[in-house]
Design a protein around this motif. Sequence first.
Motif, PDB file in Angstrom:
ATOM      1  N   GLU A  76      23.442 -34.873 -35.133  1.00  0.00           N
ATOM      2  CA  GLU A  76      24.536 -34.286 -34.350  1.00  0.00           C
ATOM      3  C   GLU A  76      24.050 -33.208 -33.377  1.00  0.00           C
ATOM      4  OE1 GLU A  76      26.906 -33.575 -37.803  1.00  0.00           O
ATOM      5  OE2 GLU A  76      27.410 -35.693 -37.907  1.00  0.00           O
ATOM      6  N   HIS A  94      27.530 -26.212 -38.791  1.00  0.00           N
ATOM      7  CA  HIS A  94      28.378 -27.381 -39.074  1.00  0.00           C
ATOM      8  C   HIS A  94      28.312 -27.684 -40.560  1.00  0.00           C
ATOM      9  CE1 HIS A  94      29.900 -31.521 -38.874  1.00  0.00           C
ATOM     10  NE2 HIS A  94      28.781 -31.934 -39.468  1.00  0.00           N
ATOM     11  N   HIS A  96      30.410 -29.835 -43.983  1.00  0.00           N
ATOM     12  CA  HIS A  96      31.443 -30.728 -44.504  1.00  0.00           C
ATOM     13  C   HIS A  96      31.935 -30.095 -45.799  1.00  0.00           C
ATOM     14  CE1 HIS A  96      29.243 -34.624 -42.884  1.00  0.00           C
ATOM     15  NE2 HIS A  96      29.079 -33.604 -42.052  1.00  0.00           N
ATOM     16  N   HIS A 167      35.439 -35.470 -41.458  1.00  0.00           N
ATOM     17  CA  HIS A 167      33.992 -35.307 -41.299  1.00  0.00           C
ATOM     18  C   HIS A 167      33.598 -33.866 -41.630  1.00  0.00           C
ATOM     19  CE1 HIS A 167      30.267 -35.788 -38.447  1.00  0.00           C
ATOM     20  NE2 HIS A 167      30.071 -34.843 -39.347  1.00  0.00           N
TER      21      HIS A 167
HETATM   22 ZN   LIG Z   1      28.277 -33.838 -40.086  1.00  0.00          ZN
END
Ligand SMILES: [Zn+2]
Length: 201
Positions: A76, A94, A96, A167
Amino acid sequence: MKEKWEELAEVKRELAARDWFMATSGNLSLKVSDEPLTFLVTASGKDKRKETAEDFLLVDADGQPAEATHLKPSAETLLHVEIYNKTNAGCVLHVHTVDNNIVSELYGDEGEVVFSNQEIIKAFGLWEEDAQFRIPIIPNFAHIPTLAKAFADHVHGDAGAVLIRNHGITVWGKDVLEAKKFLEACEFLCQYHVKLLLIKR
Ligand SMILES: [Zn+2]
Ligand SMILES: CSC[C@@H](O)[C@@H](O)C(=O)COP(=O)(O)O
């Protein structure tokens, strides 16, 4: 560069202690230089709870390795690229979590979730009593350039947050401290919201 590595390793350690890197998920980055743009980003597919000498690699403004390495940048990385190219942010986080996924699913059709009447939204610099904090929610396109394009539409300021439906969340700030504060405030709001809905059933 060693200092930047340590700084990123430290925040990775803290987020790992919160168990926010389940099943190799999550990616982090820290800007190293502006002209040309380079940043340290987590290597792809690793268990981010582990600490190794291969946790991060340096990439350029296109998200490509800036030095010879066998490591692959995060899948990503393009989302991080969008933030560094459009803003003066210094750090991108980031993760999850189950709660951020649930909130993204609950409000995904609306394209955003709006929080208000919560003291913690002062963490986003919103001090008024009737202030609202909005987190945009984008579809989880599997094609990363498509995901990055949808994501970029919501990247405006030097600090912000975007939920990717079912996500996770990507948060950025001027430095590690600000990005972490934003991320923790977002997770607080998601956890509170999910718990409240369960209690109210
Ligand atoms: Zn991810
Ligand atoms: C099993 S985690 C799913 C990944 O595709 C991705 O969403 C993620 O957050 C981690 O990918 P990575 O390439 O390690 O940065």
